[in-house]
Design a protein around this motif. Structure first.
Motif, PDB file in Angstrom:
ATOM      1  N   VAL A  19       6.474   2.267 -10.648  1.00  0.00           N
ATOM      2  CA  VAL A  19       5.600   1.078 -10.645  1.00  0.00           C
ATOM      3  C   VAL A  19       4.304   1.376  -9.905  1.00  0.00           C
ATOM      4  O   VAL A  19       3.200   1.051 -10.383  1.00  0.00           O
ATOM      5  N   VAL A  20       4.417   2.001  -8.732  1.00  0.00           N
ATOM      6  CA  VAL A  20       3.209   2.330  -7.967  1.00  0.00           C
ATOM      7  C   VAL A  20       2.362   3.348  -8.725  1.00  0.00           C
ATOM      8  O   VAL A  20       1.129   3.265  -8.724  1.00  0.00           O
ATOM      9  N   ALA A  21       3.010   4.320  -9.398  1.00  0.00           N
ATOM     10  CA  ALA A  21       2.260   5.315 -10.157  1.00  0.00           C
ATOM     11  C   ALA A  21       1.461   4.659 -11.280  1.00  0.00           C
ATOM     12  O   ALA A  21       0.277   4.958 -11.483  1.00  0.00           O
ATOM     13  N   VAL A  22       2.111   3.758 -12.012  1.00  0.00           N
ATOM     14  CA  VAL A  22       1.403   3.054 -13.091  1.00  0.00           C
ATOM     15  C   VAL A  22       0.252   2.224 -12.523  1.00  0.00           C
ATOM     16  O   VAL A  22      -0.856   2.209 -13.079  1.00  0.00           O
ATOM     17  N   ALA A  23       0.500   1.549 -11.402  1.00  0.00           N
ATOM     18  CA  ALA A  23      -0.555   0.739 -10.783  1.00  0.00           C
ATOM     19  C   ALA A  23      -1.717   1.614 -10.319  1.00  0.00           C
ATOM     20  O   ALA A  23      -2.892   1.260 -10.497  1.00  0.00           O
ATOM     21  N   LEU A  24      -1.398   2.767  -9.724  1.00  0.00           N
ATOM     22  CA  LEU A  24      -2.458   3.663  -9.251  1.00  0.00           C
ATOM     23  C   LEU A  24      -3.266   4.224 -10.410  1.00  0.00           C
ATOM     24  O   LEU A  24      -4.500   4.316 -10.343  1.00  0.00           O
ATOM     25  N   VAL A  25      -2.578   4.625 -11.487  1.00  0.00           N
ATOM     26  CA  VAL A  25      -3.298   5.153 -12.643  1.00  0.00           C
ATOM     27  C   VAL A  25      -4.207   4.081 -13.247  1.00  0.00           C
ATOM     28  O   VAL A  25      -5.370   4.342 -13.584  1.00  0.00           O
ATOM     29  N   ALA A  26      -3.679   2.867 -13.363  1.00  0.00           N
ATOM     30  CA  ALA A  26      -4.496   1.785 -13.914  1.00  0.00           C
ATOM     31  C   ALA A  26      -5.699   1.478 -13.020  1.00  0.00           C
ATOM     32  O   ALA A  26      -6.828   1.338 -13.489  1.00  0.00           O
ATOM     33  N   LEU A  32     -12.812   4.513 -11.952  1.00  0.00           N
ATOM     34  CA  LEU A  32     -13.654   5.557 -12.547  1.00  0.00           C
ATOM     35  C   LEU A  32     -14.568   4.986 -13.628  1.00  0.00           C
ATOM     36  O   LEU A  32     -15.761   5.321 -13.681  1.00  0.00           O
ATOM     37  N   LEU A  33     -14.019   4.129 -14.480  1.00  0.00           N
ATOM     38  CA  LEU A  33     -14.853   3.531 -15.528  1.00  0.00           C
ATOM     39  C   LEU A  33     -15.949   2.653 -14.942  1.00  0.00           C
ATOM     40  O   LEU A  33     -17.091   2.677 -15.402  1.00  0.00           O
ATOM     41  N   SER A  34     -15.599   1.878 -13.917  1.00  0.00           N
ATOM     42  CA  SER A  34     -16.609   1.028 -13.283  1.00  0.00           C
ATOM     43  C   SER A  34     -17.679   1.861 -12.592  1.00  0.00           C
ATOM     44  O   SER A  34     -18.886   1.562 -12.694  1.00  0.00           O
ATOM     45  N   LEU A  35     -17.238   2.916 -11.881  1.00  0.00           N
ATOM     46  CA  LEU A  35     -18.214   3.784 -11.205  1.00  0.00           C
ATOM     47  C   LEU A  35     -19.130   4.460 -12.211  1.00  0.00           C
ATOM     48  O   LEU A  35     -20.355   4.507 -12.026  1.00  0.00           O
ATOM     49  N   PHE A 205      -3.273  10.577  -4.936  1.00  0.00           N
ATOM     50  CA  PHE A 205      -2.212   9.837  -5.615  1.00  0.00           C
ATOM     51  C   PHE A 205      -0.837  10.476  -5.436  1.00  0.00           C
ATOM     52  O   PHE A 205       0.133   9.783  -5.124  1.00  0.00           O
ATOM     53  N   PRO A 206      -0.676  11.791  -5.645  1.00  0.00           N
ATOM     54  CA  PRO A 206       0.650  12.387  -5.397  1.00  0.00           C
ATOM     55  C   PRO A 206       1.128  12.205  -3.963  1.00  0.00           C
ATOM     56  O   PRO A 206       2.318  11.955  -3.730  1.00  0.00           O
ATOM     57  N   LEU A 207       0.193  12.335  -3.003  1.00  0.00           N
ATOM     58  CA  LEU A 207       0.591  12.123  -1.609  1.00  0.00           C
ATOM     59  C   LEU A 207       1.046  10.688  -1.381  1.00  0.00           C
ATOM     60  O   LEU A 207       2.053  10.430  -0.702  1.00  0.00           O
ATOM     61  N   LEU A 208       0.310   9.742  -1.972  1.00  0.00           N
ATOM     62  CA  LEU A 208       0.670   8.332  -1.816  1.00  0.00           C
ATOM     63  C   LEU A 208       2.012   8.036  -2.483  1.00  0.00           C
ATOM     64  O   LEU A 208       2.846   7.303  -1.935  1.00  0.00           O
ATOM     65  N   LEU A 209       2.243   8.632  -3.651  1.00  0.00           N
ATOM     66  CA  LEU A 209       3.523   8.438  -4.330  1.00  0.00           C
ATOM     67  C   LEU A 209       4.670   9.023  -3.516  1.00  0.00           C
ATOM     68  O   LEU A 209       5.763   8.449  -3.466  1.00  0.00           O
ATOM     69  N   ALA A 210       4.414  10.169  -2.879  1.00  0.00           N
ATOM     70  CA  ALA A 210       5.458  10.754  -2.025  1.00  0.00           C
ATOM     71  C   ALA A 210       5.776   9.839  -0.856  1.00  0.00           C
ATOM     72  O   ALA A 210       6.944   9.657  -0.474  1.00  0.00           O
ATOM     73  N   VAL A 211       4.742   9.230  -0.270  1.00  0.00           N
ATOM     74  CA  VAL A 211       4.968   8.296   0.836  1.00  0.00           C
ATOM     75  C   VAL A 211       5.748   7.080   0.356  1.00  0.00           C
ATOM     76  O   VAL A 211       6.692   6.617   1.021  1.00  0.00           O
ATOM     77  N   VAL A 212       5.369   6.536  -0.810  1.00  0.00           N
ATOM     78  CA  VAL A 212       6.072   5.369  -1.352  1.00  0.00           C
ATOM     79  C   VAL A 212       7.537   5.696  -1.617  1.00  0.00           C
ATOM     80  O   VAL A 212       8.449   4.920  -1.292  1.00  0.00           O
ATOM     81  N   ALA A 213       7.789   6.873  -2.221  1.00  0.00           N
ATOM     82  CA  ALA A 213       9.167   7.267  -2.502  1.00  0.00           C
ATOM     83  C   ALA A 213       9.975   7.420  -1.217  1.00  0.00           C
ATOM     84  O   ALA A 213      11.117   6.952  -1.118  1.00  0.00           O
ATOM     85  N   GLY A 214       9.371   8.053  -0.206  1.00  0.00           N
ATOM     86  CA  GLY A 214      10.081   8.230   1.060  1.00  0.00           C
ATOM     87  C   GLY A 214      10.380   6.913   1.755  1.00  0.00           C
ATOM     88  O   GLY A 214      11.502   6.681   2.237  1.00  0.00           O
TER      89      GLY A 214
END
Length: 483
Positions: A19-26, A32-35, A205-214
């Motif tokens: 869920v967090v991965a999908v939210a982060l990608v979105a 990126l598109l806005s920037l 993002f991978p670091l954040l996902l690792a933190v969320v998983a832990g």
């Protein structure tokens, strides 16, 4: 792998991470598109500003050579209405995304400069008139178009290639006619910012996902620890068959605590049911032992001394044994959840009259038909048990009343005996329970009649209760839903 994701902990961690991965990608894609859109918009604004500056110079009458086109960061093209490149940025080597890919002006025409004054073959008066006409013509500025269009392309200036946002502006001049100005602003800032943001996201993002998983793994471990305690205690209870044990209840007010309390309530109900079943088996064995032993004794005596056979007593013991077996079988079916099979409509008042017929001292009072739905045989058994119980305890008369009470059919069986003490009014409906005075009677039953009657009433959606009768004895009331 299947075993790894077979636990709630693993599935919760995986679900939270996904869920967090999908939210982060979105969210990252939106950022990126806005920037990118914002930076492209800024580049377009800069390109439009530069294009209008060049268009203003052209409308003011500047020649192509007088235009300031030496900026290496902003390529410019000026095209006439025939599509011919008449001016361009110095050192422009390649360009794409504009109206033409030409990089060198194809005509030496000096641009929209004023027409030279005539000096030969004319008088002073004619010369003055021409000067006045030329001055008047050159004093009118050109008209710059209000609409600006944008495109994206690339250009190479002085061996340096980059992407650009081009703005297109048209200007109407008096001498050169309609000219189109293409001016570009570099997109290097946009590309650099987007690349930087993308790099940060790919690393973060991978670091954040690792933190969320832990964190999810640790939190679910802590949350499910009481569940593991409940599971362990239930396993121990199953192994020891000790239904007196209870699972630990965590000091919280969440679903796990409610699960533990419900589990303990289930264990308590199961313990009560098992104890009731054990007591039932013990009482049934005791009740069966007496007629069987008596019957065996009589048969053994008859075998040795046929002339001493008590045939009447043997028949009585056999009938008593048969009735007891029938009662036990009916209770077993009721415990299994058996409900009325036929479920037909029948008149409870008529049924009461049939059961009371031939019984001495029993009267039936009913104003009219009172119809209920159910098993005729089982309801007959209820009335028979109630009448047998009343006959054993009454002094003179038993009264049966059948009436309507709202949506209920009520059948009351009252006697004028000693009644049932208030403390025993629920106990008498337990199986194999007989009050002391009933045990002293030779014709007393096994203590199953009232238990069977209440169970049958419950299976029909009704109730069976006892209270004091107007005559001082016991009043048993059977309530059933009207058909």
């Amino acid at each position: 792998m299947r075993r790894l994701f077979g636990s709630v902990r693993s599935r919760a961690t995986l679900a939270a991470t996904l869920v967090v991965a999908v939210a982060l990608v979105a969210a990252g894609t939106a950022v990126l598109l806005s920037l990118r859109s914002n930076l492209i918009g800024q580049a377009g604004t800069a390109a439009e500003r530069y294009a209008r500056t060049v268009a203003t110079d052209l409308s003011a009458g500047k020649t192509y050579e007088q235009l300031s086109l030496d900026d290496d960061d902003q390529p410019v093209q000026v095209v006439d209405e025939k599509g011919t490149l008449v001016a361009a940025t110095e050192n422009l080597e390649r360009i794409s995304g504009t109206g033409t890919d030409a990089v060198r002006p194809q005509t030496p025409t000096p641009g929209p400069s004023p027409t030279p004054k005539s000096t030969a073959g004319s008088g002073d008066e004619d010369g003055d008139e021409d000067d006045d006409a030329d001055d008047s013509a050159s004093s009118h500025p050109g008209e710059i178009g209000e609409e600006t269009t944008f495109t994206t392309g690339s250009a190479t200036i002085d061996h340096h290639s980059a992407g650009y946002r081009f703005a297109t502006v048209q200007v109407e001049t008096d001498k050169a006619g309609l000219l189109t100005v293409y001016a570009g602003a570099p997109l290097s800032a946009e590309q650099s910012a987007v690349n930087t943001a993308l790099t940060v996201m790919l690393i973060g993002f991978p670091l954040l996902l690792a933190v969320v998983a832990g964190v999810t793994w640790l939190v679910t471990r802590r949350a499910l620890r009481p569940v593991e305690g409940i599971r362990g205690e239930m396993a121990a209870i199953t192994a020891s068959e000790d239904l007196g044990r209870r699972v630990p209840v965590p000091d919280t007010h969440d679903e796990v605590a409610r699960l533990a309390r419900t589990t303990n309530e289930t264990l308590a109900a199961l313990e009560t049911s098992v104890e009731r079943q054990r007591r039932f088996v013990a009482d049934a064995s005791h009740e069966l032992r007496s007629p069987i032993a008596s019957l065996r004794t009589q048969l053994e005596v008859a075998a040795a001394h046929p002339e001493l056979l008590d045939l009447e007593g043997a028949v009585e013991d056999t009938v008593r044994l048969q009735h007891l077996a029938t009662d036990l079988l009916l209770l077993a079916r009721l415990d299994a959840g058996e409900r009325p099979v036929d479920g037909r409509r029948l008149d409870l008042a008529a049924l009461a009259r049939e059961e009371a017929a031939g019984r001495e001292g029993v009267s039936v009072e009913a104003a009219g038909a009172v119809e209920v739905a159910g098993s005729r045989g089982q309801l007959q058994r209820v009335l028979t048990n109630l009448l047998d119980n009343a006959r054993r305890h009454t002094r003179s008369a038993v009264t049966v009343t059948v009436r309507r009470d709202g949506e209920w059919a009520v059948a009351g069986v009252a006697d004028d005996g000693d009644g049932v003490p208030e403390g025993d009014r629920e106990r008498i409906f337990e199986r194999f329970v007989r009050l002391d005075d009933a045990r002293s009677r030779d014709d007393g039953g096994a203590g199953l009649g009232l238990a069977i009657a209440r169970d049958v009433a419950a299976r029909h959606g009704g109730t069976l209760t006892v209270r004091e009768a107007p005559t001082g004895g016991a009043l048993f009331e059977l309530r059933l839903p009207l058909a």
